[in-house]
Design an enzyme around this catalytic site. Structure first.
Site, PDB file in Angstrom:
ATOM      1  N   HIS A   4       0.832  -1.217   0.000  1.00 14.20           N
ATOM      2  CA  HIS A   4       0.000   0.000   0.000  1.00 14.20           C
ATOM      3  C   HIS A   4       0.866   1.267   0.000  1.00 14.20           C
ATOM      4  CE1 HIS A   4      -3.913  -2.036   0.877  1.00 14.20           C
ATOM      5  NE2 HIS A   4      -3.121  -2.924   1.436  1.00 14.20           N
TER       6      HIS A   4
ATOM      7  N   ASN B 150     -10.442  -2.658   2.614  1.00 16.87           N
ATOM      8  CA  ASN B 150     -10.135  -2.700   1.182  1.00 16.87           C
ATOM      9  C   ASN B 150     -11.398  -2.453   0.374  1.00 16.87           C
ATOM     10  OD1 ASN B 150      -7.390  -3.236   1.329  1.00 16.87           O
ATOM     11  ND2 ASN B 150      -7.609  -5.444   1.109  1.00 16.87           N
TER      12      ASN B 150
HETATM   13 FE1  HDE Z   1      -2.558  -4.815   5.393  1.00 15.46          FE
HETATM   14  N1  HDE Z   1      -0.719  -4.069   5.854  1.00 15.46           N
HETATM   15  N2  HDE Z   1      -1.934  -6.655   5.994  1.00 15.46           N
HETATM   16  N3  HDE Z   1      -4.343  -5.638   4.813  1.00 15.46           N
HETATM   17  N4  HDE Z   1      -3.203  -3.032   4.797  1.00 15.46           N
HETATM   18  C1  HDE Z   1      -0.356  -2.783   5.711  1.00 15.46           C
HETATM   19  O1  HDE Z   1       0.776  -1.469   7.290  1.00 15.46           O
HETATM   20  C2  HDE Z   1      -0.821  -6.905   6.700  1.00 15.46           C
HETATM   21  C3  HDE Z   1      -4.718  -6.929   4.949  1.00 15.46           C
HETATM   22  C4  HDE Z   1      -4.470  -2.692   4.395  1.00 15.46           C
HETATM   23  O2  HDE Z   1      -3.168   3.495   4.009  1.00 15.46           O
HETATM   24  C5  HDE Z   1       0.984  -2.487   6.336  1.00 15.46           C
HETATM   25  O3  HDE Z   1       1.066   0.766   7.509  1.00 15.46           O
HETATM   26  C6  HDE Z   1      -0.780  -8.289   7.070  1.00 15.46           C
HETATM   27  C7  HDE Z   1      -6.135  -7.091   4.772  1.00 15.46           C
HETATM   28  C8  HDE Z   1      -4.523  -1.290   4.057  1.00 15.46           C
HETATM   29  O4  HDE Z   1      -1.601   3.379   5.519  1.00 15.46           O
HETATM   30  C9  HDE Z   1       1.367  -3.805   7.012  1.00 15.46           C
HETATM   31  C10 HDE Z   1      -1.904  -8.853   6.512  1.00 15.46           C
HETATM   32  C11 HDE Z   1      -6.604  -5.829   4.518  1.00 15.46           C
HETATM   33  C12 HDE Z   1      -3.230  -0.802   4.293  1.00 15.46           C
HETATM   34  C13 HDE Z   1       0.212  -4.703   6.597  1.00 15.46           C
HETATM   35  C14 HDE Z   1      -2.630  -7.823   5.861  1.00 15.46           C
HETATM   36  C15 HDE Z   1      -5.471  -4.937   4.543  1.00 15.46           C
HETATM   37  C16 HDE Z   1      -2.447  -1.916   4.755  1.00 15.46           C
HETATM   38  C17 HDE Z   1       2.009  -1.894   5.406  1.00 15.46           C
HETATM   39  C18 HDE Z   1      -2.299 -10.322   6.544  1.00 15.46           C
HETATM   40  C19 HDE Z   1      -8.043  -5.407   4.227  1.00 15.46           C
HETATM   41  C20 HDE Z   1      -2.737   0.597   4.045  1.00 15.46           C
HETATM   42  C21 HDE Z   1       2.143  -0.444   5.790  1.00 15.46           C
HETATM   43  C22 HDE Z   1      -2.895 -10.715   7.734  1.00 15.46           C
HETATM   44  C23 HDE Z   1      -8.971  -5.677   5.282  1.00 15.46           C
HETATM   45  C24 HDE Z   1      -2.950   1.497   5.221  1.00 15.46           C
HETATM   46  C25 HDE Z   1       1.289  -0.275   6.935  1.00 15.46           C
HETATM   47  C26 HDE Z   1      -2.542   2.908   4.889  1.00 15.46           C
HETATM   48  C27 HDE Z   1      -1.097  -1.808   5.133  1.00 15.46           C
HETATM   49  C28 HDE Z   1       0.157  -5.977   6.998  1.00 15.46           C
HETATM   50  C29 HDE Z   1      -3.833  -8.056   5.156  1.00 15.46           C
HETATM   51  C30 HDE Z   1      -5.617  -3.536   4.283  1.00 15.46           C
HETATM   52  C31 HDE Z   1       2.730  -4.377   6.662  1.00 15.46           C
HETATM   53  C32 HDE Z   1       0.309  -8.974   7.865  1.00 15.46           C
HETATM   54  C33 HDE Z   1      -6.940  -8.397   4.902  1.00 15.46           C
HETATM   55  C34 HDE Z   1      -5.738  -0.520   3.551  1.00 15.46           C
HETATM   56  O5  HDE Z   1       1.388  -3.682   8.392  1.00 15.46           O
END
Ligand code: HDE
Length: 679
Positions: A70, A143
Site C-alpha cells: 500500500h 479494502n
Molecule cells: Fe494490510 N498491511 N496486511 N491488509 N493493509 C499494511 O501497514 C498486513 C490486509 C491494508 O493506508 C501495512 O502501515 C498483514 C487485509 C490497508 O496506511 C502492514 C496482513 C486488509 C493498508 C500490513 C494484511 C489490509 C495496509 C504496510 C495479513 C483489508 C494501508 C504499511 C494478515 C482488510 C494502510 C502499513 C494505509 C497496510 C500488513 C492483510 C488492508 C505491513 C500482515 C486483509 C488498507 O502492516
C-alpha cells in the site's frame, strides 16, 4: 520584499520583516540562501558552513521507508455523521448520538506498486479510515474488495513477495500479470475468491469515489453489559459503482499516472465532496453456526440477501490534506486501534494484522512516538505514563510516572472501570494448535456465486482479465493450473480462458470440499449498482475555433447544473474563439487531453473546418477510444468527417448523440448511463 541580483546573476528575494525571515532549523536567520560559504569567490567550500550543512543534512533525510505494501496512497479528510444510533448493539461513544459528527482521515491506496507507480494498476485498493472518536482512535483498515487472498496471516509475506517485482530482475512493477504471482495463487486455492474480484472490473475502479469499502473481517460489537454480536462493515458510495475498462486503464496510466489522485483532489476542491454510507451486517452466534461458511474465514462474504446491510451513518470527504508528507505519508493505521464497544474476533488474519501494523509503523516512523504526530494523535483527552524514546513530544508532567502511587491528586491518571476498554466475553480458550479448521475448506462456492452474479459484459471482462494476466506468464503449467481452478468455478469461463490462451483444457483441480451452487447476489455486480446521475463525472468538451457558441455554453451550463465537471479541450491551450466571438479558455490541448481521461465526450466543431480537424491524429484517437470504451459521444455536423475518418460512418449508434444548438440538456441526460457496451 526586495528583489536584488547577486554577483553571479542569481536572484535574492529579501525581507526586513522578522516574521518572514528564513531561518535554519535552529531558528538562526539566514542572510543568503543562494551561496555556500567559500574561501574566496572561487575558493573551496568551507567545512564551517553550518547554514548549508543544516539545510543539506535535512534534505538527505527527507525520505522515510515507503510502506512495504500500500505504498502508493492518497489521503483526504472529512467527517462521519451518525444517522441511526445503535446503543442497543454497541456502547462505542461514536455510535450513541444521532447527528453527531466525528472527524475522519482516510487513505486510499493500491497494494502492489511502489510510491511512484501509476494509479490504474489492476489491483486491490486500500480503504483505510481513522475515526477520531471522543473515546480514542478507531482505525477501520479495509479494502475495496470484501474478501482477502489468504486465510492465515502467516502466508502474507509469501503473497506479497509473489506479486512484487521478482527479486532477481526487479520487475514487473505494480502488476500481477507474471509467473510468480500466478504460481503462488494457483498453489493456494483459497485465493480464488479474491482473485475473481480482482480480475473483475473491481480491480480497475474509475475513481476512489466510486468504490465500495469493506472491513473484510468479522468484528464484534459490544454493548454496555458486555454482550456482543458479530458485525461486518461496509462503505457504499453515493456516487454509484463505476470502473474503467482494461484498455482504458493501460492508456490512462501513460496519459495521467495520477488519475485517481487528481480526480479526488478535483472533486473535493470543486464542490463534489464524495459521500459513502456506512453499513453494518449484524448477526449472532446462532446465525454463524447456521451459515454455510465460517464467519472467521476472511475469504468469504456474507451475502446481503442473508444478512441485510443496515445503514447507520455516512462519511463525507470534503478536505484535501494540507501537506502530503505530514499527513498521507505519516498517517499510521493499526488494526489494533479499536475503541470500547468494539472487539476483535478470532479470525487468524485479523490476529496477525494486529501484530504487523504496530510493528511496521515503529520501523517506518522511526520509534514508538508516532502518536505524537498530529495526524495520528487522538483528539480526545489523553493521559498515560508512557515516556521518552525518539522524538518524544509529550512526556508526562509532574513527579509521578508510575502507577499505583501515593501522590493523590498530583499522582497523574488512574484507571476507569466505567469507561475503560474491556474485551468482550469470549468462550474459554482451546489448547494451541497449528491447524486450519475444516470449516475454512470450501474455496470455490463463493467465487462461483460471484461469477454468476455478474452481467454478461462483466463476465466477459473477467475472462479478458484472466487471459491478459495468464498470457504474461511464461510457464504453461502455471497457466494450466489457474484454469484448472476456474473449472471448479465456471466451466464456460474456464473454456473461454483456455481457448483464448490456446491451451488444452486441463483436468479440474481436486477440491477439498465439493463446490455448491449458491444463489446469485445483485450487490456483487458493479453494473447493477451504477450511478443514477452524471454528477461528479467529467465531460471532455472538444472545441475548435468557430464552434457554435450557444451550444458550447449550453453544454457547460447543463453539465454544471447536473453537478458534472466540464473540461475544455482546444487546439491550443490558450483556448478557442467561438462563433459569437467569445474567447473560451482551454484546460487541455487535443494532444494532452485524450478521451480516456473523460467519462463522456462532445466534439463541437464548425462545419467549414471539419475536414481539417478530421486529419488530426489525437482527435481520431479520442473518438475511436471513446467509441471502443462505450462512452456517450456528442457531435456536431462539423465532427462527421472525424467519424468517417475512423471508419464510423454511422455515428447514430447507442450513446452517439447528434448535437444541434438546442440539444445540450438531452445530451447530459444521456450521459447519466454508465457505458454503451451493445455497440
Ligand atoms: Fe494490510 N498491511 N496486511 N491488509 N493493509 C499494511 O501497514 C498486513 C490486509 C491494508 O493506508 C501495512 O502501515 C498483514 C487485509 C490497508 O496506511 C502492514 C496482513 C486488509 C493498508 C500490513 C494484511 C489490509 C495496509 C504496510 C495479513 C483489508 C494501508 C504499511 C494478515 C482488510 C494502510 C502499513 C494505509 C497496510 C500488513 C492483510 C488492508 C505491513 C500482515 C486483509 C488498507 O502492516
Amino acid at each position: 520584499m526586495k528583489t536584488t541580483k547577486g554577483a553571479g546573476g542569481e536572484t535574492h528575494q529579501q525581507t526586513t520583516d522578522r516574521d518572514r525571515t528564513m531561518t535554519s532549523a535552529q531558528g538562526v536567520p539566514m542572510s543568503d540562501d543562494q551561496n555556500s560559504l567559500r574561501a574566496g569567490a572561487r575558493g573551496p567550500g568551507l567545512l564551517e558552513d553550518q547554514m548549508m550543512r543544516d539545510k543539506i543534512f535535512h534534505f538527505d533525510h527527507e525520505r522515510i521507508p515507503e510502506r512495504v505494501v500500500h505504498a502508493r496512497g492518497f489521503g483526504a479528510k472529512g467527517y462521519f455523521e451518525l444517522t441511526d444510533p445503535i446503543p442497543d448493539l454497541s456502547c462505542a461513544d461514536i455510535f450513541q448520538r444521532k447527528g453527531e459528527k466525528t472527524d475522519v482521515f482516510v487513505r486510499f491506496s493500491t497494494v502492489a506498486g511502489n510510491k511512484g507507480s501509476f494509479d490504474l494498476a489492476r489491483d486491490t485498493r486500500g480503504f483505510a479510515v481513522k475515526f477520531y472518536t471522543k473515546e480514542g482512535n478507531w482505525d477501520l483498515v479495509g479494502n475495496n474488495i470484501p474478501v482477502f487472498f489468504i486465510q492465515d496471516a502467516i502466508k502474507f509475506p509469501d503473497l506479497i513477495h509473489s506479486v512484487k517485482p521478482a527479486p532477481d530482475r526487479g520487475f514487473p512493477q505494480a502488476q500481477s500479470a507474471h509467473d510468480n504471482f500466478w504460481d503462488f495463487i494457483s498453489l493456494m486455492p483459497e485465493s480464488m475468491h479474491h482473485t475473481m474480484w480482482a480480475m473483475s472490473d473491481r480491480g480497475i475502479p474509475r475513481s476512489f469515489r466510486t468504490m465500495e469499502g469493506f472491513g473484510v473481517h468479522t468484528f464484534r460489537l459490544v454493548d454496555a453489559e458486555g454482550n456482543w454480536s458479530f458485525v461486518k462493515f461496509h462503505w457504499k458510495p453515493r456516487q454509484g459503482l463505476q470502473s474503467v475498462v482494461w484498455n482504458e486503464a493501460l492508456k490512462i496510466n501513460g496519459a495521467d499516472p495520477d488519475y485517481h489522485r487528481r480526480d479526488m483532489w478535483r472533486a473535493m476542491t470543486e464542490g463534489q465532496p464524495p459521500i459513502w454510507d456506512l453499513g453494518i451486517q449484524v448477526f449472532d452466534q446462532d446465525f454463524a453456526d447456521r451459515f454455510d461458511f465460517d464467519v472467521l474465514d476472511a475469504t468469504k462474504i456474507i451475502p446481503e440477501e442473508e444478512v441485510p446491510v443496515r445503514i447507520i451513518g455516512h462519511m463525507v470527504l470534503d478536505t484535501p490534506v494540507d501537506n502530503f508528507f505530514q499527513e498521507t505519508e505519516q498517517v499510521a493505521f493499526c488494526t489494533q486501534n479499536i475503541v470500547r464497544g468494539l472487539d476483535f474476533t478470532e479470525d487468524p488474519l485479523l490476529q496477525g494484522r494486529n501484530f504487523s501494523y504496530l510493528d511496521t509503523q515503529t520501523k517506518r516512523l522511526g520509534g514508538p512516538n508516532f502518536t505524537h504526530i498530529p495526524v495520528n494523535a487522538p483528539r480526545c483527552p489523553m493521559h498515560h505514563f508512557q515516556q521518552d524514546g525518539h522524538m518524544a513530544m509529550h512526556n508526562p508532567s509532574g513527579r509521578a510516572n508510575y502507577e499505583p502511587n501515593s501522590w493523590g491528586e498530583d499522582g497523574g491518571p488512574r484507571e476507569n472501570p466505567e469507561i475503560g476498554y474491556r474485551s468482550a466475553r469470549k468462550d474459554g480458550t482451546e489448547a494451541p494448535v497449528r491447524l486450519r479448521a475444516e470449516s475454512f475448506a470450501d474455496h470455490y462456492s463463493q467465487p462461483r456465486q460471484f461469477y454468476i452474479s455478474q452481467t454478461e459484459v462483466e463476465q466477459m471482462h473477467i475472462a479478458d482479465a484472466f487471459t491478459f494476466e495468464l498470457s504474461k506468464c511464461e510457464r504453461e503449467d502455471i497457466r494450466a493450473r489457474v484454469v484448472s481452478h476456474l473449472r471448479n468455478i465456471d466451466e464456460g469461463l474456464a473454456e473461454t480462458v483456455a481457448g483464448n490462451l490456446g491451451l488444452e483444457m486441463p483436468e479440474a483441480a481436486e477440491p477439498t470440499v465439493a463446490p455448491r451452487d449458491l444463489k446469485p447476489s445483485d450487490p456483487l455486480s458493479i453494473f447493477k449498482n451504477g450511478p443514477d446521475s452524471f454528477a461528479g463525472r467529467v465531460l471532455g468538451l472538444y472545441v475548435a475555433d468557430g464552434a457554435d457558441q450557444g451550444l458550447v455554453e449550453a453544454l457547460q451550463d447543463a453539465g454544471e447544473a447536473e453537478g458534472a465537471f466540464v473540461t475544455v479541450i482546444a487546439e491550443k491551450v490558450g483556448g478557442a474563439t467561438l462563433s459569437g466571438g467569445r474567447e473560451l479558455a482551454g484546460q487541455e490541448t487535443f494532444a494532452g487531453g485524450p478521451s480516456i481521461l473523460y467519462d463522456a465526450v462532445a466534439f463541437v466543431f464548425p462545419e467549414d473546418d471539419g475536414d481539417r480537424l478530421a486529419g488530426l491524429k489525437p482527435l481520431a484517437d479520442a473518438l475511436s477510444d471513446a467509441w471502443a470504451h462505450g462512452k456517450v459521444i456528442g457531435y456536431t455536423a462539423g465532427a462527421k468527417p472525424l467519424f468517417d475518418g475512423v471508419g464510423l460512418a454511422e455515428p447514430d449508434g447507442p450513446g452517439a448523440v447528434a448535437l444541434g444548438s438546442t440539444d445540450a440538456q438531452g445530451f447530459i441526460t444521456e450521459c447519466r448511463a454508465l457505458r454503451h457496451w451493445n455497440r
